[in-house]
Design a protein around this motif. Structure first.
Motif, PDB file in Angstrom:
ATOM      1  N   PRO A 244      46.267  35.381  51.721  1.00 26.32           N
ATOM      2  CA  PRO A 244      45.974  36.762  52.559  1.00 26.32           C
ATOM      3  C   PRO A 244      46.904  37.686  51.755  1.00 26.32           C
ATOM      4  O   PRO A 244      48.011  37.322  51.440  1.00 26.32           O
ATOM      5  N   SER A 245      46.445  39.026  51.515  1.00 26.78           N
ATOM      6  CA  SER A 245      46.982  39.836  51.085  1.00 26.78           C
ATOM      7  C   SER A 245      48.328  40.360  51.834  1.00 26.78           C
ATOM      8  O   SER A 245      47.991  40.131  53.314  1.00 26.78           O
TER       9      SER A 245
ATOM     10  N   SER B 193      46.755  42.690  54.579  1.00 22.32           N
ATOM     11  CA  SER B 193      45.728  41.817  55.599  1.00 22.32           C
ATOM     12  C   SER B 193      46.697  41.246  56.700  1.00 22.32           C
ATOM     13  O   SER B 193      46.272  41.199  57.758  1.00 22.32           O
TER      14      SER B 193
ATOM     15  N   SER C 293      35.955  38.314  58.827  1.00 20.47           N
ATOM     16  CA  SER C 293      35.421  38.526  57.760  1.00 20.47           C
ATOM     17  C   SER C 293      34.075  39.333  57.759  1.00 20.47           C
ATOM     18  O   SER C 293      33.718  39.877  57.206  1.00 20.47           O
TER      19      SER C 293
ATOM     20  N   LEU D  26      39.466  37.978  55.718  1.00 20.14           N
ATOM     21  CA  LEU D  26      40.160  37.003  55.434  1.00 20.14           C
ATOM     22  C   LEU D  26      39.380  35.928  55.752  1.00 20.14           C
ATOM     23  O   LEU D  26      38.160  35.982  56.187  1.00 20.14           O
TER      24      LEU D  26
ATOM     25  N   GLN E  45      42.965  30.759  54.706  1.00 17.78           N
ATOM     26  CA  GLN E  45      43.948  31.527  53.953  1.00 17.78           C
ATOM     27  C   GLN E  45      45.492  31.323  54.656  1.00 17.78           C
ATOM     28  O   GLN E  45      46.519  31.236  53.827  1.00 17.78           O
TER      29      GLN E  45
END
Length: 690
Positions: free
Chosen positions: A214-215, A218, A461, A486, A490
């Protein structure tokens, strides 16, 4: 006469009799015949409750399909009406025997068994062209089937089909169904084990890493939503997200949690410094590991406990009406229609009004589908004329729906009981009702299921192609005008990577914490930056090696993008490297002494130079100029026909040419200044002792 019960079908020399006995045996002993709809000759078998299943698919139908290859693209399915049996009836029987044998040996999931069917289809295609009997099967038939699969499938799928064809061959040989033993080995080879691309710095590797973790943005958005007052289904699905974030659970492990899954445990440990016993409490969560781990528990770190508690409590509260309904049904009947508080028949239209149904016709359709009796009664109309009115008995409606609910509970529990630590269905947190969370359709309160993966996926998502917006889009949480998206997995990658960064946790502990069967599975979840980890420990690595300060500087440059093992190997090389006036000799003098250190420039494979190093350039040039004089002198000797002069000339020319190659590195633009270069990569080792 023997009265011993045969555990396997007996085989003899008559291959046709072997096949007949095989079919008879497995028809009699098939675990699938417990279903009322079972038909050995059928095109599909209902295997729900017999095969293993994932918790997320507990509410789905489960069938094994025995239809022939539809000759369409991969994953293009055929409707049941269009299905046709195998071209080869005997092969279809062998397939069903094989599937039954596999299931008897150990319980399998539907997907595993269907792959076997897919492999048999390729063999069926071959036999449809040759009209051979099973007894006449040969290695060539399997080769042709594998070739057909190779043309139509991706490499990874082709490998699996090849493995299954090999298994089919072994089954036919073991059961003596062919006249001659078939020797077939798949040609597909398993690809090299996947390794993480995170040590690479190319764009493709960075993109691949971004998909699995995950960034930062996010995670910020998830935290923002956790601190937002969400309602209804959004609050429920956010609770699932919080649980996955705090535990790293797979989705199936989350939805199989029970209401008492989180608890405190007191631990005693002896302090190694003081020698005293210390007592402290930890939070643990119990669960059923998805991949063969069975019942398990894991400790939740203190900083994540509040997030986990919030998620669990929210989910428990929101779905408590469903669990209460199930609990009452397990003990006694439950009234799904308290609005119909009548002991006598009432008009269907009146019941429709009381229940706020969409229309009277839809209500009556609903009743007919559930075999609820609708009576036609003659009553006096508004003008005194007799009219026919559809009437129903509220008692019948309540009784039928209660019976349907009890049956639904029984069926669902039979599927999920082996996937959860809960002892009863009403103890599972995420049990819900059919269509309870649907945006448009009404809830079917007497049909129970678990939260599905599609629902949580739509929440985090969305499905842009169908116009389904994620919670981030609906809340306008975007990054650089792009909606945050997402996947449920993740968070597992994220927590596993965080754990890999802790030096005090071993690989086996990481595997156990995440409920993995094999330590090797950790690698797919380890997205640590190898370069950073090495550089964090570079000082300790270099300090313990005993290399010189100059070599330490070189090591610091060379090791910025390698892992720890590569760094140590390269330092080992440096410790066995001789620094000479003309460059570096990599020969390990612990193995054997160098008898020809002057021969480095004569094409030695262990001779290295560093571009731009002035001392080396000066020394090689000195030798080069000296050798030019020696070559001229040698040529004069050859002209004078001195004994062995030709060999002397060849030796000096070899050294002169070596000097030229060593100096040419300075003019090569593809080599960076300061880069260490193997001067003669195609050379031979000339460090043998003399």
């Amino acid at each position: 006469m023997s009265n011993v019960v045969s555990l396997l079908p007996r085989t003899g020399e008559d291959v046709q009799s072997n096949l007949d006995n095989l079919v008879t045996f497995y028809k009699k002993n098939s675990p699938f015949k417990s279903k009322d709809s079972f038909d050995w000759a059928g095109l599909y078998w209902d295997v729900k409750g017999i095969c293993k299943t994932q918790a997320r698919k507990a509410g789905y139908e489960q069938y094994i399909y025995f239809n022939r290859d539809n000759q369409k693209a991969v994953n293009v399915k055929t409707s049941r009406k269009e299905m046709r049996p195998f071209h080869h009836a005997e092969l279809s029987n062998v397939l069903k025997c094989h599937i039954t044998a596999i299931q008897i040996e150990s319980q399998k999931d539907v997907g595993t068994l269907q792959i076997w069917v897919n492999a048999y289809r390729y063999l069926d295609n071959v036999l449809s062209q040759t009209n051979k009997k099973i007894a006449e099967l040969s290695t060539n038939d399997f080769r042709l089937a594998e070739l057909d699969a190779e043309k139509r499938l991706a490499a990874s799928t082709f490998y699996r089909i090849g493995s299954k064809l090999e298994g089919i061959c072994k089954f036919i040989n073991r059961m003596k169904l062919a006249k001659y033993k078939i020797i077939f080995r798949k040609t597909a080879k398993r690809g090299k084990t996947h390794t993480n691309s995170d040590t690479k710095i190319d764009s493709a590797s960075i993109d691949e890493r971004a998909k699995k973790l995950p960034s930062k943005y996010s995670l910020i958005c998830v935290a923002t939503l956790s601190n937002t007052d969400l309602k209804g289904d959004d609050a429920l699905f956010q609770a699932i997200v919080e649980i996955m974030f705090a535990t790293g659970f797979r989705f199936d492990e989350v939805i199989s949690l029970d209401v008492d899954c989180l608890y405190e445990r007191e631990i005693e440990e002896r302090n190694v410094l003081t020698g005293k016993l210390e007592i402290f409490n930890v939070h643990e969560i119990r669960y059923k590991a998805k991949k063969g781990g069975g019942y398990s528990s894991k400790t939740v770190v203190d900083c994540l406990v509040p997030i986990l508690v919030k998620g669990l409590q929210t989910a428990i509260d929101l779905l408590s009406p469903v669990r209460n309904c199930i609990e009452q049904l397990e003990e006694k009947e439950y009234d799904f229609f308290p609005e119909l508080d009548f002991q006598h028949e009432i008009p269907a239209s009146e019941a429709c009004r009381l229940l706020a149904w969409s229309s009277n016709s839809n209500f009556q359709t609903f009743l007919r589908k559930r075999n609820i009796t609708i009576n036609a009664r003659v009553v006096e109309g508004a003008q005194g004329k007799p009219i026919k009115v559809a009437t129903i008995s509220p008692i019948d409606v309540k009784g039928v729906t209660a019976a349907l609910a009890s049956q639904s509970i029984k069926e669902l529990w039979s599927v999920v009981k082996n996937t959860t630590v809960a002892d009863k269905l009403h103890r599972m947190i995420f049990v819900t009702q059919h269509q309870r969370h649907h945006a448009l359709k009404s809830t079917e309160a007497w049909k129970f299921t678990l939260i599905t993966h599609t629902q949580i996926s739509d929440y985090i998502s969305g499905r842009p192609e169908l116009g389904v917006k994620s919670i981030f889009e609906r809340r306008n949480l975007v990054y650089e005008d792009t909606p945050i998206r997402l996947t449920s997995h993740q968070f597992r990658h994220f927590l596993s990577t965080m754990l890999e960064l802790c030096d005090t946790v071993s690989e086996i502990e990481v595997a156990r914490y995440f409920g993995r069967k094999y330590i090797g599975d950790n690698e797919a979840y380890d997205h640590t930056n190898k370069a950073k980890v090495v550089m964090d420990h570079a000082h300790n690595i270099i300090a313990s090696s005993g290399i010189s300060s100059e070599q330490a500087k070189e090591a610091s440059i060379l090791f910025t993008l390698v892992d720890r093992e590569e760094a140590i190997d390269t330092i080992d090389d440096l410790t066995t490297t001789l620094t000479t006036a003309i460059g570096l000799c990599k020969h390990d003098y612990n193995d054997s002494p160098c008898g020809k250190h002057y021969a480095c420039l004569r094409g030695c494979a262990e001779y290295y130079r560093v571009k731009g190093r002035e001392k080396e350039i000066h020394e090689v040039k000195r030798i080069f100029e000296q050798q030019k004089l020696h070559v001229e002198a040698a040529k004069d000797s050859v002209e004078e026909k001195y004994h062995n002069a030709n060999n002397w000339l060849a030796s000096h020319e070899e050294l002169l040419n070596g000097c030229k190659i060593a100096l040419d590195i300075e003019g090569n633009d593809s080599i960076a200044v300061g880069e260490r270069v193997q001067v003669f990569p195609e050379g031979k080792t000339k460090c043998e002792a003399i």
